[in-house]
Scaffold this motif. Sequence first.
Motif, PDB file in Angstrom:
ATOM      1  N   TYR A 148       0.854  -1.180   0.000  1.00 54.24           N
ATOM      2  CA  TYR A 148       0.000   0.000   0.000  1.00 54.24           C
ATOM      3  C   TYR A 148       0.893   1.234   0.000  1.00 54.24           C
ATOM      4  CZ  TYR A 148       1.000  -0.335   5.006  1.00 54.24           C
ATOM      5  OH  TYR A 148       1.625  -0.438   6.210  1.00 54.24           O
ATOM      6  N   VAL A 149       0.286   2.384  -0.244  1.00 52.58           N
ATOM      7  CA  VAL A 149       1.033   3.619  -0.432  1.00 52.58           C
ATOM      8  C   VAL A 149       0.942   4.477   0.820  1.00 52.58           C
ATOM      9  CG1 VAL A 149       1.251   5.719  -1.816  1.00 52.58           C
ATOM     10  CG2 VAL A 149       0.598   3.560  -2.912  1.00 52.58           C
ATOM     11  N   VAL A 150       2.076   4.955   1.268  1.00 58.34           N
ATOM     12  CA  VAL A 150       2.128   5.910   2.369  1.00 58.34           C
ATOM     13  C   VAL A 150       2.835   7.165   1.873  1.00 58.34           C
ATOM     14  CG1 VAL A 150       2.127   4.134   4.144  1.00 58.34           C
ATOM     15  CG2 VAL A 150       4.290   4.965   3.251  1.00 58.34           C
ATOM     16  N   THR A 151       2.532   8.296   2.486  1.00 56.98           N
ATOM     17  CA  THR A 151       3.147   9.569   2.133  1.00 56.98           C
ATOM     18  C   THR A 151       4.101   9.989   3.237  1.00 56.98           C
ATOM     19  OG1 THR A 151       1.184  10.218   0.879  1.00 56.98           O
ATOM     20  CG2 THR A 151       2.701  11.964   1.532  1.00 56.98           C
ATOM     21  N   GLU A 152       5.332  10.300   2.859  1.00 57.53           N
ATOM     22  CA  GLU A 152       6.337  10.707   3.814  1.00 57.53           C
ATOM     23  C   GLU A 152       6.833  12.110   3.486  1.00 57.53           C
ATOM     24  OE1 GLU A 152       9.451   7.891   3.611  1.00 57.53           O
ATOM     25  OE2 GLU A 152       8.335   6.280   4.609  1.00 57.53           O
ATOM     26  N   ASP A 153       7.152  12.874   4.524  1.00 54.12           N
ATOM     27  CA  ASP A 153       7.757  14.195   4.331  1.00 54.12           C
ATOM     28  C   ASP A 153       9.263  14.024   4.123  1.00 54.12           C
ATOM     29  OD1 ASP A 153       5.329  15.507   4.680  1.00 54.12           O
ATOM     30  OD2 ASP A 153       5.570  15.609   6.854  1.00 54.12           O
ATOM     31  N   VAL A 154       9.792  14.636   3.079  1.00 55.47           N
ATOM     32  CA  VAL A 154      11.208  14.564   2.764  1.00 55.47           C
ATOM     33  C   VAL A 154      11.798  15.968   2.835  1.00 55.47           C
ATOM     34  CG1 VAL A 154      12.925  13.957   1.036  1.00 55.47           C
ATOM     35  CG2 VAL A 154      10.864  12.555   1.279  1.00 55.47           C
TER      36      VAL A 154
END
Length: 244
Positions: A148-154
């Motif tokens: 599944y897709v997760v969103t991370e802050d870069v």
Amino acid sequence: MKLNAQQANSLYGQDVKDRSGSKIGNVGQIWTDATGEPTWVSVKTGLMGQKESMAPLDKARITDSGLAVDYDKSTVKNAPVVDAGTDQPLDTAQIEQLYAHYHLRPQPAPSASRGRAPGAGEDLVRSEERLRVGTESQPAGTARLRKYVVTEDVHTTVPVEHDEVYVEREPIAAGDARGVRADIGEAEQEMTLRAERPVVAKDTVPVERVHLAKDEVVEQQPVDDQIRRERVEADIPEPARRRR
């Protein structure tokens, strides 16, 4: 060492290893001779389906990890077989094949050491139950692998350039004044300035392969049950009782 009946009963389902310590399979069934001494064992090798290879218990040893037989793995796997889970006694032909395969000498049948007393009647046969413990395979759940897709802050930095303007002043010496036009009035000079700004683009790249795998783990699980056995008691009149 010779195994007694109690030791033999504890071997059901245990690992069977060859003389070098390599695992052959698991104990299936155990056969005894006319005196009740364990003599043959069937081994579930996992290669014959509903068949189990036979091995002699002569010179076999009980170890911490199960039963060790005095033969190599290939000899046992290529031995005569019996049906898995059978409780039928071995017939003469099967025993002859086993002795020939393992290059053993047939043991003579034991002779009776004491005759029947006149008038004693028929013998009583004392019987007992023995546990025959095995295993069966059953579903234990379903393992699933999903992504599944997760969103991370870069957070990162990138170097950017820009032009900075400053004023340079160069005095004109008296000798350099020739050829320089000297006007009094208004004038302008322009310079185009340049500045970089961050630009973000995203590329999708493969990073790893993921799949499900499994190991077969053998563990000892206790089994508790009840068995029945018969006992024989003698009721002998006092005058006829043997004095010791």
